[in-house]
Motif scaffolding. Structure first.
Motif: not given
Length: 68
Positions: A19-23, A31-38
């Motif tokens: 998640a840190g790398m996506l952020r 958007s990337r964090l949203f899809w990671c959560g999904v």
């Protein structure tokens, strides 16, 4: 028990690291964090749907006998 605790700790660390790398990217990070959560929630849902019949319907897993 120690192996399970270590495995859960490693999993939590890896999930947080990913998640840190996506952020890190400024553009589109929400958007990337949203899809990671999904996908995290979807994985939890699929796991629950698969394990529920094994435990509640087929009684594949049962409690160990109580200690005396």
């Amino acid at each position: 028990i120690l192996a399970a605790v270590c495995a859960l700790g490693i999993q939590a660390y890896l999930r947080t690291s990913m998640a840190g790398m996506l952020r890190e990217g400024a553009e589109g990070s929400e958007s990337r964090l949203f899809w990671c959560g999904v996908f995290t929630q979807l994985g939890s849902f699929v796991g629950a749907v698969l394990i529920f019949p094994l435990v509640s319907v087929y009684h594949l897993f049962q409690s160990a006998p109580q200690c005396r």
